[in-house]
Design a protein around this motif. Structure first.
Motif, PDB file in Angstrom:
ATOM      1  N   ASN A   1      -4.771   5.691  -0.035  1.00  0.00           N
ATOM      2  CA  ASN A   1      -3.835   4.606   0.564  1.00  0.00           C
ATOM      3  C   ASN A   1      -3.544   5.039   1.823  1.00  0.00           C
ATOM      4  O   ASN A   1      -3.478   4.030   2.667  1.00  0.00           O
ATOM      5  CB  ASN A   1      -2.577   4.603  -0.204  1.00  0.00           C
ATOM      6  CG  ASN A   1      -2.965   3.494  -1.609  1.00  0.00           C
ATOM      7  OD1 ASN A   1      -3.882   3.459  -2.217  1.00  0.00           O
ATOM      8  ND2 ASN A   1      -2.061   3.057  -2.123  1.00  0.00           N
TER       9      ASN A   1
ATOM     10  N   GLY B   1       1.242   3.718  -3.037  1.00  0.00           N
ATOM     11  CA  GLY B   1       0.869   5.378  -2.750  1.00  0.00           C
ATOM     12  C   GLY B   1       2.021   6.253  -3.133  1.00  0.00           C
ATOM     13  O   GLY B   1       1.685   7.325  -3.732  1.00  0.00           O
TER      14      GLY B   1
ATOM     15  N   ILE C   1       0.919  -1.223  -0.067  1.00  0.00           N
ATOM     16  CA  ILE C   1      -0.019   0.031   0.102  1.00  0.00           C
ATOM     17  C   ILE C   1       1.031   1.387   0.011  1.00  0.00           C
ATOM     18  O   ILE C   1       0.501   2.138  -0.673  1.00  0.00           O
ATOM     19  CB  ILE C   1      -0.956   0.080   1.024  1.00  0.00           C
ATOM     20  CG1 ILE C   1      -2.006  -0.962   1.018  1.00  0.00           C
ATOM     21  CG2 ILE C   1      -1.564   1.196   1.237  1.00  0.00           C
ATOM     22  CD1 ILE C   1      -2.659  -1.456   2.299  1.00  0.00           C
TER      23      ILE C   1
END
Length: 164
Positions: free
Chosen positions: A123, A108, A104
């Protein structure tokens, strides 16, 4: 004849359930895949990104459940300024584990570099939910990237030559 559709549905359910039962958890990743991933990290440290990427792809061929190898390929792609590829690789990791904080955060960061700050912010919010009150370096990492903004200068299009 009425039971035939029910039998077909039953067989389809068995066929769909079988692959799930055979999937490995993260702690059961093939040792060879982990070894190749470790070697790739050493190559990244020496700047040999293409060779590292080759080893990471081999690690995934050995064990496609090695989601950390997907994240490592994404990190290599970011170093090469291939942010779309980084996002694709983290998507593959997130298909294996939707709450992987490393995937994640790296995704991002790639979104920030591509100018998709609002998606990167989403995110960040997901990381805040996942991490809660516990220490989470990925949260700080992505937050810093969002605050900093894109670090790669956008390509300048050369001016067209003047006609005489």
């Amino acid at each position: 004849m009425r039971s035939l559709p029910l039998m077909l549905v039953g067989f389809a359910g068995i066929a769909l359930a079988a692959p799930v039962a055979g999937q490995r958890s993260d702690d059961q990743i093939a040792p060879k895949s982990l070894e190749l991933q470790h070697q790739a990290k050493e190559l990244v440290g020496t700047g040999k990104l293409e060779q590292a990427e080759d080893l990471l792809e081999t690690a995934l061929a050995v064990d496609p459940r090695n989601r950390a190898a997907f994240v490592d390929i994404a990190r290599v792609a970011e170093k090469q300024h291939l942010f779309g590829k980084a996002i694709r690789m983290t998507n593959k990791a997130l298909q294996l584990e939707p709450n992987d904080p490393d995937a994640i955060a790296v995704q991002g960061e790639a979104m920030v570099e591509m100018g998709a700050a609002s998606r990167a912010q989403a995110n960040l919010q997901k990381l805040q939910t996942i991490c809660g009150a516990k220490p989470c370096p990925q949260l700080a990492q992505l937050s810093a990237a969002i605050s900093r903004g894109p670090t790669v200068a956008t390509a300048k299009v050369p001016a067209s030559p003047k006609s005489n």
